[in-house]
Motif scaffolding. Structure first.
Motif, short mmCIF file in Angstrom:
data_model
loop_
_atom_site.label_atom_id
_atom_site.label_comp_id
_atom_site.label_asym_id
_atom_site.label_seq_id
_atom_site.Cartn_x
_atom_site.Cartn_y
_atom_site.Cartn_z
N ARG A 74 -6.02 0.06 -2.13
CA ARG A 74 -6.29 -0.66 -3.53
C ARG A 74 -7.09 0.62 -4.36
NH1 ARG A 74 -10.17 -5.46 -3.95
NH2 ARG A 74 -9.66 -5.28 -5.91
N ASP A 75 -7.28 0.53 -5.58
CA ASP A 75 -7.63 1.70 -6.41
C ASP A 75 -9.03 1.73 -6.19
OD1 ASP A 75 -5.41 1.65 -7.59
OD2 ASP A 75 -5.79 0.86 -9.61
N GLU A 76 -9.55 2.83 -6.13
CA GLU A 76 -11.16 3.26 -5.76
C GLU A 76 -11.74 2.29 -4.85
OE1 GLU A 76 -11.97 5.24 -8.33
OE2 GLU A 76 -10.04 4.80 -9.47
N LYS B 10 -6.13 6.27 -6.13
CA LYS B 10 -5.25 5.06 -6.56
C LYS B 10 -4.38 4.35 -5.36
CE LYS B 10 -6.39 5.15 -10.70
NZ LYS B 10 -7.22 3.88 -11.41
N ARG C 265 -4.69 4.35 0.83
CA ARG C 265 -5.46 3.74 -0.11
C ARG C 265 -4.31 2.48 -0.28
NH1 ARG C 265 -10.34 6.04 -1.13
NH2 ARG C 265 -9.39 8.13 -1.76
N ASN D 36 -1.37 5.69 -2.67
CA ASN D 36 -1.66 7.31 -2.24
C ASN D 36 -2.11 7.21 -0.65
OD1 ASN D 36 -2.63 8.32 -5.41
ND2 ASN D 36 -0.72 8.27 -4.79
N SER E 216 -5.83 10.62 -2.91
CA SER E 216 -6.12 10.21 -4.39
C SER E 216 -6.64 8.71 -4.44
CB SER E 216 -4.86 10.27 -5.11
OG SER E 216 -4.40 11.63 -5.10
#
Length: 242
Positions: free
Chosen positions: A175-177, A154, A173, A157, A152
């Motif tokens: 960092r976000d995106e 975010k 992940r 995740n 995902s």
DNA sequence: GCGACAG
DNA sequence: ATCTTGTCGC
């Protein structure tokens, strides 16, 4: 001076390197990390374009503050080429030299590369960990081997990395995106712990601080902005000099 | 034989 | 890994 084991020669052919990996892979231990983390280190190397000069460094940070307490930087030469799967034979010799000059030994070391998420389950993080006999974590920026589903978008995740039916790491992940990193067991640690530790050393960037700091330092060294050697906390001014 | 392939 | 400026997006 931190010590290490000499389990084999480094002046070998790619064929011999593969045999060494297959022989040493059984030495990798997957176990719970013992005791609390007081210091955590990052190791990385830098190169000039087509040169065989390597700039290596190990940085030790206090945990969980992540403030530098020790560092070891050096410039040396390498002859082994970069061959996917044999990265350790190109970078570890220099990292070992830097490692032996460390004075504050870390409780765990994060290496820029794969641990057991490797064709023979013996990436540089595992190899280096076995040599220094310390817990290590492999945190690579791209995939070497294995399959996975996109985690995902975010931060925090992750999904598992699989190869021939077994879990060999996690696609995390940080960092976000942002593109995930590939985390895997190096030595004397578990995957769950590796993931938690990597996340605990994220400070706004995609790469965990230990290896990010090591990367910054070896690049500064390559550009001649800083000198080789070791350094610890700022020299405390003598209470009797003024 | 073809594609994949850490840093 | 390294060579490299601007540029898109939060």
């Amino acid at each position: 001076m931190a010590n290490y084991k000499t389990l084999h020669h480094w002046d070998v052919t790619p064929e011999e390197a593969i045999k060494i990996q297959n022989k040493l892979r059984s030495l990798v231990k997957i176990e719970a990390l013992q005791g609390e983390i007081r210091y955590i280190a990052g190791a990385d190397v830098s190169f000039d374009k087509g040169s065989n000069i390597v700039y290596a460094g190990v940085v030790v940070l206090k945990f969980p503050e992540l403030e530098e307490v020790d560092r070891s930087l050096l410039i040396t030469e390498v002859n082994f080429p970069y061959i996917p799967g044999l990265l350790s034979f190109r970078e570890s010799p220099a990292l070992i030299k830097a490692w032996e000059k460390i004075k504050i030994e870390p409780d765990v070391v994060i290496i820029d590369g794969q641990g057991i998420a490797h064709p023979r389950r013996f990436g540089i993080a595992s190899h280096f960990g076995v040599l220094i006999d310390k817990p290590t974590i492999g945190c690579a920026k791209s995939l070497l081997v294995g399959k996975y589903e996109e985690p995902s978008p975010k931060a925090g995740n992750y999904s598992y990395l699989y190869d021939s039916g077994e879990i060999i790491g996690a696609v995390l992940r940080t960092r976000d995106e942002v593109q995930p990193v590939f985390v895997s067991i190096g030595h004397k640690i578990t995957l769950e712990s590796s993931i938690k530790i990597v996340l605990s050393t994220i400070r706004g960037y995609r790469i965990p601080e230990p290896t990010r700091q090591a990367h910054i330092l070896v690049n500064a060294l390559r550009r001649g902005e800083i000198k080789p050697g070791t350094k610890t906390k700022p020299e405390q001014d003598s209470l009797f000099s003024f």
